[in-house]
Every structure is written in C-alpha cells, then in structure tokens.
Write a protein that holds these residues in place. Structure first.
Motif, PDB file in Angstrom:
ATOM      1  N   GLY A  39       0.795  -1.234   0.000  1.00 39.51           N
ATOM      2  CA  GLY A  39       0.000   0.000   0.000  1.00 39.51           C
ATOM      3  C   GLY A  39       0.822   1.275   0.000  1.00 39.51           C
ATOM      4  N   LYS A  42       3.719   1.936  -4.732  1.00 42.52           N
ATOM      5  CA  LYS A  42       4.608   1.471  -5.808  1.00 42.52           C
ATOM      6  C   LYS A  42       3.833   1.268  -7.112  1.00 42.52           C
ATOM      7  N   SER A  43       2.733   0.517  -7.021  1.00 46.83           N
ATOM      8  CA  SER A  43       1.962   0.255  -8.254  1.00 46.83           C
ATOM      9  C   SER A  43       1.346   1.535  -8.791  1.00 46.83           C
ATOM     10  N   THR A  44       0.946   2.421  -7.904  1.00 51.34           N
ATOM     11  CA  THR A  44       0.379   3.693  -8.362  1.00 51.34           C
ATOM     12  C   THR A  44       1.424   4.457  -9.172  1.00 51.34           C
TER      13      THR A  44
HETATM   14  N1  LIG Z   1      -7.873   2.510  -7.928  1.00 51.03           N
HETATM   15  C1  LIG Z   1      -7.753   2.796  -6.634  1.00 51.03           C
HETATM   16  N2  LIG Z   1      -8.798   3.244  -5.920  1.00 51.03           N
HETATM   17  C2  LIG Z   1      -8.689   3.556  -4.615  1.00 51.03           C
HETATM   18  N3  LIG Z   1      -7.540   3.452  -3.906  1.00 51.03           N
HETATM   19  C3  LIG Z   1      -6.454   3.006  -4.575  1.00 51.03           C
HETATM   20  C4  LIG Z   1      -6.498   2.654  -5.952  1.00 51.03           C
HETATM   21  N4  LIG Z   1      -5.257   2.238  -6.317  1.00 51.03           N
HETATM   22  C5  LIG Z   1      -4.481   2.325  -5.219  1.00 51.03           C
HETATM   23  N5  LIG Z   1      -5.195   2.778  -4.164  1.00 51.03           N
HETATM   24  C6  LIG Z   1      -4.688   3.030  -2.800  1.00 51.03           C
HETATM   25  O1  LIG Z   1      -3.475   3.744  -2.912  1.00 51.03           O
HETATM   26  C7  LIG Z   1      -2.517   3.265  -1.961  1.00 51.03           C
HETATM   27  C8  LIG Z   1      -1.262   2.802  -2.691  1.00 51.03           C
HETATM   28  O2  LIG Z   1      -1.568   1.582  -3.380  1.00 51.03           O
HETATM   29  P1  LIG Z   1      -0.524   0.852  -4.347  1.00 51.03           P
HETATM   30  O3  LIG Z   1      -1.255  -0.267  -5.001  1.00 51.03           O
HETATM   31  O4  LIG Z   1       0.122   1.854  -5.218  1.00 51.03           O
HETATM   32  O5  LIG Z   1       0.534   0.291  -3.301  1.00 51.03           O
HETATM   33  P2  LIG Z   1       1.746  -0.733  -3.501  1.00 51.03           P
HETATM   34  O6  LIG Z   1       2.941  -0.091  -2.870  1.00 51.03           O
HETATM   35  O7  LIG Z   1       1.857  -1.148  -4.920  1.00 51.03           O
HETATM   36  O8  LIG Z   1       1.278  -1.949  -2.598  1.00 51.03           O
HETATM   37  P3  LIG Z   1       1.522  -3.549  -2.702  1.00 51.03           P
HETATM   38  O9  LIG Z   1       2.944  -3.820  -2.290  1.00 51.03           O
HETATM   39  O10 LIG Z   1       0.557  -4.060  -1.677  1.00 51.03           O
HETATM   40  O11 LIG Z   1       1.203  -3.976  -4.093  1.00 51.03           O
HETATM   41  C9  LIG Z   1      -3.221   2.180  -1.155  1.00 51.03           C
HETATM   42  O12 LIG Z   1      -3.737   2.767   0.024  1.00 51.03           O
HETATM   43  C10 LIG Z   1      -4.325   1.728  -2.086  1.00 51.03           C
HETATM   44  O13 LIG Z   1      -5.432   1.245  -1.347  1.00 51.03           O
END
Ligand SMILES: Nc1ncnc2c1ncn2[C@@H]1O[C@H](COP(=O)(O)OP(=O)(O)OP(=O)(O)O)[C@@H](O)[C@H]1O
Length: 301
Positions: A39, A42-44
């Motif tokens: 969360g 990273k993916s964002t």
């Molecule tokens: N489409 C969306 N709608 C609402 N919230 C989102 C969306 N995409 C991401 N988030 C929120 O944004 C935050 C960052 O999410 P992200 O997926 O970028 O994290 P991450 O570092 O890739 O996590 P992980 O290691 O679990 O994959 C989280 O709180 C997630 O719930």
C-alpha cells in the motif's frame, strides 16, 4: 537521457493519498529498486508512468517523453511486467510471445525468448493452463520483446521458485548490460540488493529515501550486532556497556557479550570489556539485516 523523471507527483483516490509530492529521477542505464510496504504507492507510481492513472498534481516523464501525453511512444520503448494481469487466453505461450513480437514490430525469435525465461518445455501448451510462476515467466518474456529501453517490473519475483528468482536476476543484469534501464518494484529486499544500483523507499506515498543499499545502511545508522567473547564476564559489565552511546541492546550469552550497536560505538564496547578486567578472546560483527534497514525507513511496517 533520463529514464524516469517524476516532479512533485501527488495522486489521491478520494480520501486516500497514494503518492505525496514525489520527486524521483532514474538515470538511463540504471537498475533501480523501488521498495515499500504494502500500500506504499509502488503500483500507483508505475500506473502513472504507463498512463494507467493520471497524477492529481505534478508531472511524469519517461524516456524524456511526457508520460501522459506521449503514452503510445512511451509504451513502444518500454517492456512491462505488470503486478496484476488477467487470465491468459487459449493461445500457447509461444503464440503469446509471437503476438507481442508482431504487435511491437520486433524481430525477436520467440523460441529464444521462451527459452530465456525457462518455459520452453511448456511453450506449446495453452497458457491458460500455466501455473502462477510459469505465467510470471511468460509475462517477463513478453516484456523483453523488442529490446526495450526501459523495463518496468512490478513485483517480478512473486510466485517464482528460487531458480526462477535467480533467472530473473540474471535477466535483469543482462538487460542492464545491454544498456536498458530497469525499474524494479519489490518488498523483498534481498532481491533488490542483489541487482540494484540504487533503491528508493516509499512509505505511505512519501519517498523517504533514495540511495544505494550501503548508503541507506550508513544513513540509518543501523549497523548491527557485535559479539565479544571474553575469558570471564565481570559483574556489571552488561550495565556499563548499555550506558555507552550508540549501544542499543546488550545481552550476556555464556562468556559472550552480544551488543546491538552503531559502528562508532564498537571500539568503546571492546574498551569497556578490557577496562572491566576481562580478556577479549574473539570479536564478531554482523551488519544490520535488510529487514532492520527496511523497518528503520518505514517505521517498522
Ligand atoms: N484505484 C484505486 N482506488 C482507490 N484506492 C487506490 C487505488 N489504487 C491504489 N489505491 C490506494 O493507494 C494506496 C497505494 O496503493 P498501491 O497499489 O500503489 O501500493 P503498492 O505499494 O503497490 O502496494 P503492494 O505492495 O501491496 O502492491 C493504497 O492505500 C491503495 O489502497
């Protein structure tokens, strides 16, 4: 050329701030590890680089192109292993690669690609029947098509067995030697340490550090444990060592003192032992584990 350039990028989803004013530059040819707990954002970040999501504020460039306005050109020169992908169709693994070769107008040999990612034995089976790790390997193969200038690998070792993880590292190194930039997200620090020139650590949408792993270690001051073995352990020696600045923990284990401490405190620990009248028979030190380092930057998350 700069491979990735984020300027003051913020992304919110309703009340959730996924990224907060992130500035990040990844140079051409670097292998860059992008770390953070679940969360963290990273993916964002990757979604913004590929224009699957638009920044709420700020600006993103990929290979000197605007990530939001020149999306097609960015994708032509980028190979992506996404974190989430839907089920594969009835086409075989080889046909998936062939399809990508055609779509990218590339001249790769599909047979060479399936071999490189270790699915040649299953290349002529429908990909819909592949296991998670085999699917991951196939997706990596498709990302390699067309010798991309930038490889974006989102959690690339998920689902891979140890051999697969090793092959992944070898492929990352080989791609970097070819001159590609590799942007590699993970929360497995060992994977990142093994291949990355620099890492960035995200925590709750904030980029809290960007450095080499050694640089991060030094800056965090988490320098690990030292074990001093003595001929005898005088009374109160544990208390005296606890009082030394930079010593974070002390325990007595038989004839050994095990102290968690920063580098500058190590000499003082040995001196305290000698001053207490003990003879030092052996000294061993270990660096902070990568887990300690990760916890230091992400508040133990
Ligand atoms: N489409 C969306 N709608 C609402 N919230 C989102 C969306 N995409 C991401 N988030 C929120 O944004 C935050 C960052 O999410 P992200 O997926 O970028 O994290 P991450 O570092 O890739 O996590 P992980 O290691 O679990 O994959 C989280 O709180 C997630 O719930």
């Amino acid at each position: 050329m700069v491979a990735i350039d984020l300027t003051d990028v913020t992304k919110t989803y309703g009340d959730v701030t996924a990224l907060q004013s992130v500035d990040l530059t990844v140079e051409d040819g670097e292998v860059f590890g992008f770390l953070g707990p679940n969360g963290a954002g990273k993916s964002t970040t990757i979604d913004i680089l590929l224009d699957h999501a638009r920044p709420t504020a700020g600006h993103a460039e990929v290979l000197d192109m605007d990530a939001q306005d020149e999306t097609v050109a960015v994708r032509e020169r980028t190979g992506v292993l996404p974190e989430r992908f839907g089920p594969l169709g009835e086409m075989t693994g080889r046909q998936h690669v062939e399809f990508t070769v055609e779509a990218k107008n590339a001249d790769d040999d599909p047979g060479r690609i399936v071999e490189r990612v270790g699915i040649d034995h299953a290349a002529d089976r429908p990909a819909s029947g592949y296991s998670k790790g085999m699917t991951q390997r196939l997706m990596l193969g498709m990302a390699l098509v067309g010798e991309p200038d930038l490889l974006i690998l989102d959690e690339p070792t998920t689902g891979l067995d140890p051999n697969g993880a090793r092959q992944m590292r070898e492929i990352v190194r080989a791609e970097a030697e070819r001159g590609a930039t590799v942007f590699f997200s993970s929360h497995i620090l060992q994977q990142v340490e093994a291949v990355c020139d620099r890492v960035g650590i995200l925590d709750y949408g904030n980029l809290v550090a960007v450095d080499s792993i050694d640089g991060l270690r030094e800056a965090a001051g988490t320098t690990g444990e030292m074990t001093v073995t003595l001929d005898t352990v005088p009374d109160r020696l544990g208390d005296e060592i606890s009082a030394i600045e930079g010593v974070t923990s002390v325990r007595v284990d038989g004839y050994s003192i095990v102290a968690g401490c920063e580098n500058p405190a190590k000499a003082a620990v040995v001196e305290a032992c000698q001053q207490a009248g003990a003879t030092v028979e052996n000294i061993e030190t270990s660096e902070a584990s990568l887990e300690d380092l990760f916890a230091a930057y992400t508040g133990g998350a």
